[in-house]
Design a protein around this motif. Sequence first.
Motif, PDB file in Angstrom:
ATOM      1  N   LYS A 149       0.850  -1.207   0.000  1.00  0.00           N
ATOM      2  CA  LYS A 149       0.000   0.000   0.000  1.00  0.00           C
ATOM      3  C   LYS A 149       0.877   1.246   0.000  1.00  0.00           C
ATOM      4  CE  LYS A 149      -2.778   1.499   3.535  1.00  0.00           C
ATOM      5  NZ  LYS A 149      -3.779   1.123   4.543  1.00  0.00           N
ATOM      6  N   MET A 150       1.877   1.255   0.871  1.00  0.00           N
ATOM      7  CA  MET A 150       2.746   2.441   0.993  1.00  0.00           C
ATOM      8  C   MET A 150       4.085   2.040   1.616  1.00  0.00           C
ATOM      9  SD  MET A 150       3.408   5.602   0.611  1.00  0.00           S
ATOM     10  CE  MET A 150       1.859   6.179  -0.062  1.00  0.00           C
ATOM     11  N   VAL A 151       5.129   2.709   1.189  1.00  0.00           N
ATOM     12  CA  VAL A 151       6.437   2.516   1.829  1.00  0.00           C
ATOM     13  C   VAL A 151       6.868   3.851   2.427  1.00  0.00           C
ATOM     14  CG1 VAL A 151       8.873   1.893   1.493  1.00  0.00           C
ATOM     15  CG2 VAL A 151       7.097   0.754   0.134  1.00  0.00           C
ATOM     16  N   TYR A 152       7.187   3.850   3.692  1.00  0.00           N
ATOM     17  CA  TYR A 152       7.822   5.011   4.319  1.00  0.00           C
ATOM     18  C   TYR A 152       9.329   4.773   4.296  1.00  0.00           C
ATOM     19  CZ  TYR A 152       3.318   6.769   5.741  1.00  0.00           C
ATOM     20  OH  TYR A 152       2.050   7.277   5.705  1.00  0.00           O
ATOM     21  N   ALA A 153      10.044   5.704   3.714  1.00  0.00           N
ATOM     22  CA  ALA A 153      11.499   5.559   3.602  1.00  0.00           C
ATOM     23  C   ALA A 153      12.174   6.733   4.305  1.00  0.00           C
ATOM     24  CB  ALA A 153      11.912   5.525   2.133  1.00  0.00           C
ATOM     25  N   THR A 154      13.088   6.411   5.190  1.00  0.00           N
ATOM     26  CA  THR A 154      13.783   7.468   5.923  1.00  0.00           C
ATOM     27  C   THR A 154      14.818   8.152   5.031  1.00  0.00           C
ATOM     28  OG1 THR A 154      15.433   5.899   6.651  1.00  0.00           O
ATOM     29  CG2 THR A 154      13.600   6.321   8.158  1.00  0.00           C
ATOM     30  N   GLU A 155      15.045   9.388   5.381  1.00  0.00           N
ATOM     31  CA  GLU A 155      16.021  10.192   4.641  1.00  0.00           C
ATOM     32  C   GLU A 155      17.455   9.627   4.814  1.00  0.00           C
ATOM     33  OE1 GLU A 155      16.307  13.959   6.588  1.00  0.00           O
ATOM     34  OE2 GLU A 155      16.482  15.006   4.680  1.00  0.00           O
ATOM     35  N   SER A 156      17.761   9.213   6.039  1.00  0.00           N
ATOM     36  CA  SER A 156      19.067   8.630   6.399  1.00  0.00           C
ATOM     37  C   SER A 156      20.210   9.639   6.375  1.00  0.00           C
ATOM     38  CB  SER A 156      19.425   7.417   5.526  1.00  0.00           C
ATOM     39  OG  SER A 156      18.401   6.475   5.567  1.00  0.00           O
ATOM     40  N   ARG A 157      20.115  10.556   7.299  1.00  0.00           N
ATOM     41  CA  ARG A 157      21.201  11.506   7.519  1.00  0.00           C
ATOM     42  C   ARG A 157      22.434  10.756   8.012  1.00  0.00           C
ATOM     43  NH1 ARG A 157      22.928  16.358   7.185  1.00  0.00           N
ATOM     44  NH2 ARG A 157      23.175  16.681   9.417  1.00  0.00           N
ATOM     45  N   PRO A 158      23.651  11.206   7.763  1.00  0.00           N
ATOM     46  CA  PRO A 158      23.943  12.426   7.011  1.00  0.00           C
ATOM     47  C   PRO A 158      24.163  12.202   5.510  1.00  0.00           C
ATOM     48  CG  PRO A 158      25.932  11.625   8.046  1.00  0.00           C
ATOM     49  CD  PRO A 158      24.836  10.666   8.446  1.00  0.00           C
ATOM     50  N   LYS A 159      24.281  10.964   5.059  1.00  0.00           N
ATOM     51  CA  LYS A 159      24.639  10.746   3.650  1.00  0.00           C
ATOM     52  C   LYS A 159      23.421  10.641   2.727  1.00  0.00           C
ATOM     53  CE  LYS A 159      28.473   9.876   2.258  1.00  0.00           C
ATOM     54  NZ  LYS A 159      29.445  10.771   1.578  1.00  0.00           N
ATOM     55  N   LEU A 160      22.235  10.650   3.325  1.00  0.00           N
ATOM     56  CA  LEU A 160      20.984  10.722   2.544  1.00  0.00           C
ATOM     57  C   LEU A 160      20.803   9.573   1.544  1.00  0.00           C
ATOM     58  CD1 LEU A 160      21.003  14.585   1.880  1.00  0.00           C
ATOM     59  CD2 LEU A 160      19.841  13.362   3.737  1.00  0.00           C
ATOM     60  N   GLN A 161      21.151   8.373   1.979  1.00  0.00           N
ATOM     61  CA  GLN A 161      20.943   7.220   1.089  1.00  0.00           C
ATOM     62  C   GLN A 161      19.454   6.967   0.846  1.00  0.00           C
ATOM     63  OE1 GLN A 161      23.017   7.271   3.744  1.00  0.00           O
ATOM     64  NE2 GLN A 161      24.688   5.811   3.543  1.00  0.00           N
ATOM     65  N   GLY A 162      18.600   7.543   1.714  1.00  0.00           N
ATOM     66  CA  GLY A 162      17.154   7.410   1.510  1.00  0.00           C
ATOM     67  C   GLY A 162      16.716   7.990   0.173  1.00  0.00           C
ATOM     68  N   HIS A 163      17.472   8.959  -0.332  1.00  0.00           N
ATOM     69  CA  HIS A 163      17.136   9.527  -1.646  1.00  0.00           C
ATOM     70  C   HIS A 163      17.239   8.455  -2.732  1.00  0.00           C
ATOM     71  CE1 HIS A 163      18.086  13.996  -0.463  1.00  0.00           C
ATOM     72  NE2 HIS A 163      17.284  13.394   0.388  1.00  0.00           N
ATOM     73  N   ILE A 164      18.232   7.593  -2.587  1.00  0.00           N
ATOM     74  CA  ILE A 164      18.399   6.510  -3.581  1.00  0.00           C
ATOM     75  C   ILE A 164      17.197   5.565  -3.476  1.00  0.00           C
ATOM     76  CG2 ILE A 164      19.898   4.633  -4.382  1.00  0.00           C
ATOM     77  CD1 ILE A 164      22.212   6.015  -2.837  1.00  0.00           C
ATOM     78  N   THR A 165      16.832   5.242  -2.238  1.00  0.00           N
ATOM     79  CA  THR A 165      15.715   4.310  -2.027  1.00  0.00           C
ATOM     80  C   THR A 165      14.426   4.839  -2.646  1.00  0.00           C
ATOM     81  OG1 THR A 165      16.700   3.454  -0.012  1.00  0.00           O
ATOM     82  CG2 THR A 165      14.320   3.182  -0.233  1.00  0.00           C
ATOM     83  N   VAL A 166      14.097   6.102  -2.369  1.00  0.00           N
ATOM     84  CA  VAL A 166      12.803   6.609  -2.876  1.00  0.00           C
ATOM     85  C   VAL A 166      12.814   6.669  -4.399  1.00  0.00           C
ATOM     86  CG1 VAL A 166      12.090   7.813  -0.782  1.00  0.00           C
ATOM     87  CG2 VAL A 166      13.425   9.061  -2.477  1.00  0.00           C
TER      88      VAL A 166
END
Length: 318
Positions: A149-166
């Motif tokens: 239904k939905m995925v919540y993905a963390t930003e993952s500071r400080p390197k922001l690997q969450g950007h890759i995930t989203v």
Amino acid sequence: MSSEKMTPEGILEGIRDMSIRGAAEIGRKASLAVRLFAEKEIGPDVDAYLSKLQRFAKDLLSTRPTAVTLWSGVTFTLRGTEKAGDSKEVLGMIQKNSERFIDASLRAVVTIAEIGAKKVPLDATILTHCNSSAAVATIIKAHELGKVKMVYATESRPKLQGHITVRQLAEKKVPVTMIVDSAVRHHMSLVDIVIVGADTVASDGSVINKIGTSQIALVAHERGVPFLVCAETIKFSPQTLRGEPVTIEERDPAEVIDLKKFPGVKVSNPVFDVTPAKYIDAIVTEVGVIPAKAAYEIILHNLGADSLMTQNPEGAGR
Ligand code: RI2
């Protein structure tokens, strides 16, 4: 990877500066780097050749101290070379080992996704942290099965690997919402299952993963939300069976703030933390779903008692 990085030294620097990252990927690229180094440096004196290889292996291992995959990739690639009769034989072994390691590692992720997707409930809201290829592959597979239904993905500071995930999830049309790391508890009431990756799994079943993972596990535990780890067996650490602690990598404070703008301020920047086995519902590996406490058996099965005592990349020579 850009072509200038496809040199042994380029890969080594890429792993160090994290332009090559993700526990499995650094293992695969380390294996490739050993192979490229072996192809470049081959010479008639086999002992000198093996010494050079060992020095390069040591340098590679120093780049990122936490993920056991780096060690697995290097060790597997050099396996057996100390018994070779000449340099050509050493190189042949390295080429074959590297191909096998990389291939098995890629296949493991596909298998984990197939197994892991079955653990995702129907109409699931999933929370994930950082960027794990094994976790993302599992979520995408669950989406293909119509379960997400939905995925919540963390930003993952400080390197922001969450950007890759989203980005990876959005590309596959998986519904995804990015949240800042500190919003995990706020959203946990909506979550049906947490799915994360691992950098290292210790023999007591604890999982070493991106900083913040252990807080997420605690919050999931508080809410009774299942906590699933997706980890290939190359992430299970034989060193921990020998009683060695897992080193938690500390990275440059500059990744967190510009120190010039904060005179007199110290920064602590640990990259990973430890989630105890009791907060982990299951680990999905390519050999099946296991309770975290079964990590001990996986390590023994993978290595066998004999090789466990002798495996050491520094001992790869003669
Ligand atoms: P896969 C990453 O480490 C993250 O901690 C991620 O959860 C873990 O490796 C496993 O990733 P980093 O390299 O092997 O971003 O599942 O520090 O791709």
